[in-house]
Write an enzyme that holds these catalytic residues in place. Structure first.
Site, PDB file in Angstrom:
ATOM      1  CG  ASP A 158      -1.685   1.173   1.479  1.00  0.00           C
ATOM      2  OD1 ASP A 158      -2.322   1.634   0.518  1.00  0.00           O
ATOM      3  OD2 ASP A 158      -1.695   1.693   2.618  1.00  0.00           O
ATOM      4  CG  ASP A 192      -1.817   7.413   0.726  1.00  0.00           C
ATOM      5  OD1 ASP A 192      -0.864   8.109   0.361  1.00  0.00           O
ATOM      6  OD2 ASP A 192      -2.888   7.356   0.102  1.00  0.00           O
ATOM      7  N   GLY A 248      -7.009   4.406   4.531  1.00  0.00           N
ATOM      8  CA  GLY A 248      -7.383   3.370   3.577  1.00  0.00           C
ATOM      9  C   GLY A 248      -8.772   3.512   2.983  1.00  0.00           C
ATOM     10  NE  ARG A 284     -10.038  12.114  -4.108  1.00  0.00           N
ATOM     11  CZ  ARG A 284      -9.698  12.225  -5.392  1.00  0.00           C
ATOM     12  NH1 ARG A 284     -10.439  12.966  -6.214  1.00  0.00           N
ATOM     13  NH2 ARG A 284      -8.614  11.630  -5.874  1.00  0.00           N
ATOM     14  CB  SER A 341      -4.168   7.364  -3.351  1.00  0.00           C
ATOM     15  OG  SER A 341      -3.982   8.677  -3.837  1.00  0.00           O
ATOM     16  NE  ARG A 342     -10.716   7.637  -8.081  1.00  0.00           N
ATOM     17  CZ  ARG A 342     -11.610   7.388  -9.022  1.00  0.00           C
ATOM     18  NH1 ARG A 342     -11.643   8.116 -10.112  1.00  0.00           N
ATOM     19  NH2 ARG A 342     -12.498   6.430  -8.858  1.00  0.00           N
ATOM     20  CG  ASN A 343      -4.096  12.501  -5.667  1.00  0.00           C
ATOM     21  OD1 ASN A 343      -4.162  13.249  -6.630  1.00  0.00           O
ATOM     22  ND2 ASN A 343      -5.055  12.450  -4.757  1.00  0.00           N
ATOM     23  CG  ASP A 370      -1.669   2.406   6.578  1.00  0.00           C
ATOM     24  OD1 ASP A 370      -2.120   1.985   5.487  1.00  0.00           O
ATOM     25  OD2 ASP A 370      -1.832   3.573   6.976  1.00  0.00           O
TER      26      ASP A 370
END
Ligand code: BG6
Ligand code: MG
Length: 213
Positions: A7, A9, A44, A47, A114-116, A168
């Protein structure tokens, strides 16, 4: 073990603080209550689902169109904050640990909701660490659905049973277990005890021993 999927983030990069500041900016503007303990519940979580948790916490009901606008606004704040992200945001020991697994012959994947995610790994110069990348843009079902990790394993050409997942968030550990993979729960979150391996720092794992599992 033939592969490890990470993962992003909270596992490779401490973006939690950036997500927090972006949500906080939106919440302050809107007059919503939002603090670090509520932010912990967003680990996790996608958005839109994160926004819903904040709205529910504040007892606010909004039409879908407004929710989409507000989620986009938060993302603009987040992307602005990401402009100044640098190597100091890397999780202690993450990059050396990943490199050591590669030296042991493991393939490395990234599985981030995440799309970032692509922007973050590009900005930090760590994109080449990953043999396959699956992000929020590629999936139709969020963690705890195993889709993201199964897509990662497929891209790597490895059977799920030969993959470890580093996560996480409780939803991510659940996704890894549902996918039939070895789950490693990483970091301070509660709710990771169902993972096969539970660590709070990379220094707790020896890469060679781990790769030989
Ligand atoms: C997860 C983060 O990795 O990605 C969540 O832990 C975040 O906090 C989610 O909401 C979606 O991220 P983004 O960048 O697409 O809004
Ligand atoms: Mg995470």
């Amino acid at each position: 073990m033939k592969a490890a999927i990470f993962d992003l983030d909270g596992v490779v990069v401490y973006t939690d603080a950036y997500h927090y500041r972006a949500w906080k900016q939106l919440a302050d503007e809107q007059g919503w209550a939002f603090d670090e303990s509520l932010n912990d519940n967003l680990r996790g979580v996608s958005r839109m689902a994160s926004l819903q948790i904040i709205l529910d916490h504040n007892g606010i009901d909004l039409p879908e169109k407004d929710k989409e606008r507000l989620a986009t606004e938060k993302n603009e704040y987040y992307k602005t904050l990401l402009q100044s992200i640098d190597e100091s945001a890397l999780v202690d020991g993450a990059v050396p640990f990943i490199r050591a697994l590669k030296e042991q012959g493991l393939l490395i994947g990234l599985g981030s909701s995440s799309r970032n995610a692509q922007m973050v790994i590009d900005k930090l110069g760590i994109a080449t660490l990953f043999d396959a990348v699956v992000t929020g843009h590629d999936i139709s079902r969020s963690k705890p659905d195993p889709q993201i990790f199964l897509m990662g394993a497929e891209k790597l050409g490895v059977a799920p049973a030969d993959c470890a997942v580093f996560e996480d968030a409780a939803s991510g550990v659940e996704a890894a277990l549902a996918g039939g993979m070895t789950a490693v729960g990483f970091g301070p979150s509660e709710g990771l005890d169902g993972a096969h391996v539970r660590i709070r720092a990379y220094s707790e794992l020896d890469p060679a021993t781990f790769a030989a599992r």
